[in-house]
Design an enzyme around this catalytic site. Structure first.
Site, PDB file in Angstrom:
ATOM      1  N   CYS A  69     -12.982  44.094  28.497  1.00  0.00           N
ATOM      2  CA  CYS A  69     -13.905  45.211  28.300  1.00  0.00           C
ATOM      3  C   CYS A  69     -15.315  44.768  28.648  1.00  0.00           C
ATOM      4  CB  CYS A  69     -13.854  45.718  26.858  1.00  0.00           C
ATOM      5  SG  CYS A  69     -14.498  44.539  25.647  1.00  0.00           S
ATOM      6  N   CYS A 106     -16.747  41.823  26.834  1.00  0.00           N
ATOM      7  CA  CYS A 106     -16.356  40.529  27.400  1.00  0.00           C
ATOM      8  C   CYS A 106     -17.335  40.125  28.504  1.00  0.00           C
ATOM      9  CB  CYS A 106     -14.944  40.596  27.979  1.00  0.00           C
ATOM     10  SG  CYS A 106     -13.637  40.854  26.782  1.00  0.00           S
ATOM     11  N   ASP A 122     -39.502  53.625  62.908  1.00  0.00           N
ATOM     12  CA  ASP A 122     -40.136  52.932  64.035  1.00  0.00           C
ATOM     13  C   ASP A 122     -39.678  53.626  65.326  1.00  0.00           C
ATOM     14  OD1 ASP A 122     -41.464  50.740  65.424  1.00  0.00           O
ATOM     15  OD2 ASP A 122     -39.443  50.094  65.945  1.00  0.00           O
ATOM     16  N   ASP A 161     -36.195  47.735  63.716  1.00  0.00           N
ATOM     17  CA  ASP A 161     -35.223  46.816  64.325  1.00  0.00           C
ATOM     18  C   ASP A 161     -35.824  45.513  64.817  1.00  0.00           C
ATOM     19  OD1 ASP A 161     -36.645  47.891  66.535  1.00  0.00           O
ATOM     20  OD2 ASP A 161     -34.964  47.381  67.851  1.00  0.00           O
ATOM     21  N   ASP A 166     -41.181  44.482  62.570  1.00  0.00           N
ATOM     22  CA  ASP A 166     -40.906  45.466  61.526  1.00  0.00           C
ATOM     23  C   ASP A 166     -40.594  44.810  60.178  1.00  0.00           C
ATOM     24  OD1 ASP A 166     -41.123  47.661  63.294  1.00  0.00           O
ATOM     25  OD2 ASP A 166     -39.065  47.358  63.969  1.00  0.00           O
TER      26      ASP A 166
END
Length: 754
Positions: free
Chosen positions: A13, A16, A432, A639, A643
């Site tokens: 559970c 635990c 971008d 990308d 950036d």
């Protein structure tokens, strides 16, 4: 700081999970730790100079649990798989045994439960001694794990769901045993000497059934990992000492030359050195169309060769392959915790002790008010059995596991649960331009020199420009180099190369200082671009990027470069706006070119002529642009290397997977294929996942809030009705199953760009 992912065993559970987390955090050198009950794994950051795997595992074992290291390259080893299957077989055997015995006990107890004499039930089934004999193996063999784990928890001064089950069923069993041995004790109090063996046996059986169904359902939540692992080829055909041989994929080494035939899986990552083909990369990139491959091109392990045969040199093997990295990212994401889980964690920390306190209070109140030991005992048992911390513990992680898995199947890598949760709150998304909205493969469309169009002038200047640009990583530089190659211009050697971020490049070629860049930059360094400006406005109005070229401090030429929009750009922008997001474009291009591109895709707000070091500042300004209010949630999509600061500054950084490793490392979400529609899918998936988590948490809280008082007998004074502990056991068993089943509904998620 090092990180480690461990698979855990023995948790029953959420309490635990809290115990394991505290045990790991108590190890000197552990910096932080997230234990995910749903994924049954721990994600740990630690100082390797102060601790190690063995010390961490020893702390987990001391807390009463076990663990093993999780490998992204190989998954569970054979021993662990065999151990898991053995546990499942034992659970099924105990479940079958408990079910058969519980049926006999149920029929034997029907007369007592209904108050009627039922002639079709043999009288010997009513006998308490027979019921004792039948119940004992169910209680202490089928349900032994509850007592074992409850005792472990007690030794460590903690309490878990196993503690509640052991106390509840143990109380029903011991009460019935006392009645069996000393029936006169109850008769002397004016009470019927009823036994409740069926309660102990049926509750154990129902909870075992719930755990079996929960285990099966939870296994489906990690289906994405198994699918990804299943993509990997088992063998590779390598050439060693001029001999082709088939070897296990684990034996492949970097620089091995590997042969791939039509229809075969590519075993590892590499670079084509001979032959040509088309490769289906859909399973790892989501890209439906096969890609052409020829010498110099990269190939990805687990993708499928379609038409031709080729040889390639292995560049990444084992845990370093693209597929292994994806698996690792998904594993880490599934093992992480979403902020929304904090409330559930706080509740489960005191849940079991609180339930035990409520159970004791229930017993004392009913025994003092009614003087009825049976009533007090059965309401106490009901409280202990109906309480379910599991539902709270499973509410968030199961949804996160399914959500991140679906993301991976759709070519979207989500680094963690926090990113998945935050994505649904995005208000502004910044795109971008180059490589994000556009193809990222610009081409030269126009070229004019100050000395006219004489071929010798153009080629001489083109040689100087391309020689310098060859040293730049910018996509525009690649366009100049490719244009020079198409004109069959040979390149020279450049000295003193210098890149000025967001402005241009310069270098010395054949003793000439060559400078190439924006109009603004050339003006700043004292070069007058006026003589060629008549070309600039027309080209920029068409959405082209214009760069100026100077040699030895004098303007010599101007060039227009066009980068075509991705086919999905306009549709994606429209879909993002339909989701209620404000879409912004960010670019280093001049304002006129930026406006032309923005107009084509439907973006209204544009930041142009932005240097890389300014991008993060603009993201920051967008985050706080509304005075006297909470900051806005801003996502950045990019990308390139330039950036990376903006991706890191944004609340959610989304990297195009076809971009640089630096951009991907700085992001929270990666679109493997580079398809912009993945942005829409990621946000829709985040919203669907958070909605699912909220449903789970509501159900888990409301179940316990309503169920515990009913089990305690709150309705008895009004309606004279008590909750049968067997029904309480069934409700507890199926509460966790219902949460996991609801999480699995996410697998029906269908992305759509509208």
């Amino acid at each position: 700081m090092d990180n480690l992912t461990l698979k855990l065993r023995g948790m029953s559970c959420a309490a635990c999970a809290n115990n394991v987390e505290q045990a790991i955090l108590s190890v000197s050198g552990v910096i932080d730790c997230n234990v995910n009950f749903g994924a049954e794994q721990a994600s740990i950051n630690y100082d390797s100079k102060r601790t190690n795997l063995e010390k961490i595992q020893a702390a987990i074992e001391a807390a009463g649990y076990s663990s093993f290291s999780l490998s992204a390259a190989q998954g569970e080893d054979d021993t662990e798989t065999a151990s898991r299957l053995a546990e499942q077989r034992e659970l099924i055997l105990k479940l079958k045994t408990g079910s058969v015995i519980s049926i006999f006990l149920f029929f034997g107890s029907l007369p007592m439960m209904t108050g009627l004499k039922l002639p079709f039930i043999p009288s010997f089934l009513h006998h308490p001694w027979l019921q004792l004999v039948l119940t004992t193996p169910v209680e202490f063999w089928c349900g032994w794990s509850f007592f074992r784990n409850g005792w472990k928890s007690l030794k460590h001064h903690t309490a878990t769901m196993d503690t509640l089950i052991a106390l509840g069923t143990g109380t029903a069993y011991l009460y019935s045993l006392v009645v069996t041995l000393f029936p006169g004790l109850l008769i002397s109090q004016g009470l019927e000497p009823h036994v409740y063996y069926e309660v102990a046996a049926m509750v154990v059986t129902l909870i075992l059934l719930g755990r079996f169904l929960e285990s099966r359902a939870r296994g489906q939540t990690s289906q994405a990992i198994r699918k990804l692992m299943g993509l990997q080829a088992k063998t590779a055909r390598v050439i060693r000492n001029d001999v082709e041989m088939d070897i296990s994929i684990a034996e492949v080494r970097i620089n091995d030359v590997i042969v791939v035939r039509p229809g075969e899986k590519i075993p590892v990552d590499g670079e084509v050195i001979e032959g040509a083909s088309t490769v289906d990369e859909a399973m790892v990139t989501g890209e439906s169309l096969p890609r052409k491959k020829q010498p110099g091109d990269e190939v990805i392990g687990a993708t499928i060769n379609k038409t031709g045969s080729f040889k390639f040199r292995a560049t990444r093997v084992g845990k370093d392959t693209f597929l292994a990295q994806i698996v690792k990212l998904v594993q880490e994401a599934q093992g992480s915790k979403a902020p929304i889980q904090r409330l559930a964690d706080q509740v489960t920390g005191w849940f079991v002790p609180a339930v035990i306190a409520i159970a004791i209070t229930t017993f004392v109140i009913w025994f003092n008010i009614m003087g009825n030991l049976t009533l007090a005992t059965m309401t106490t048992v009901g409280v202990l059995i109906i309480a379910c911390p599991c539902a709270l513990g499973l509410a968030t992680p199961t949804s996160v596991m399914v959500g991140t898995g679906i993301g991976a199947e759709n070519g979207i890598l989500i680094k963690g649960a926090e990113s998945l949760e935050l994505a649904h709150k995005i208000q502004i998304i910044v795109l971008d331009k180059t490589g994000t909205l556009t193809q990222g493969k610009p081409t030269v469309t126009d070229f004019v020199t100050v000395h006219g169009t004489a071929n010798s002038n153009e080629l001489a200047l083109l040689q100087l420009a391309a020689t310098v640009e060859r040293n730049s990583e910018h996509p525009l530089a690649e366009a100049v180099v490719q244009y020079a190659k198409s004109q069959e211009v040979s390149l020279a050697t450049v000295n003193n190369f210098l890149a000025i971020a967001g402005s241009g490049v310069q270098g010395v070629v054949n003793d000439h200082l060559v400078q190439i860049g924006t109009q603004r930059w050339l003006t700043e360094i004292g070069i007058n671009p006026d003589s060629l400006q008549q070309y600039q406005s027309g080209w920029e109005s068409a959405g082209k990027t214009v760069i100026f070229m100077a040699v030895d401090g004098a303007l010599q030429g101007i060039m227009a470069i066009s980068d075509a929009l991705k086919p999905s750009s306009a549709q994606t922008v429209k879909a993002l706006q339909n989701l209620g997001l404000e879409v912004v474009m960010l670019t280093g291009d001049n304002q006129q070119t930026a406006d032309a591109i923005a107009l084509q895709v439907g973006i209204n707000q544009v930041f142009a002529q932005v240097r890389p070091d300014q991008k993060a500042a603009i993201i920051q300004s967008l985050q706080s642009q509304i005075p006297n209010s909470k900051s806005q949630i801003v996502a950045m999509v990019g990308d390139g290397i330039n950036d990376a600061p903006a991706l890191a500054q944004a609340d959610v950084g989304i990297a195009i997977g076809t971009g640089t490793d630096v951009a991907i490392a700085a992001s929270d979400i990666t679109l493997i294929s580079g398809d912009l529609q993945g942005i829409v899918t990621a946000i829709q998936l985040s919203r669907a996942t958070i909605n699912n988590i909220q449903q789970n948490l509501f159900f888990a809280f409301i179940y316990n809030i309503i169920g515990i008082p009913i089990a305690a007998g709150i309705l008895y004074p009004i309606f004279g009705w008590l909750l049968n502990p067997i029904i309480a056991g069934a409700a507890m068993a199926f509460s966790s199953v219902s949460v996991v089943t609801n999480a699995l509904r996410l697998r029906n998620f269908q992305p759509g760009v509208k």
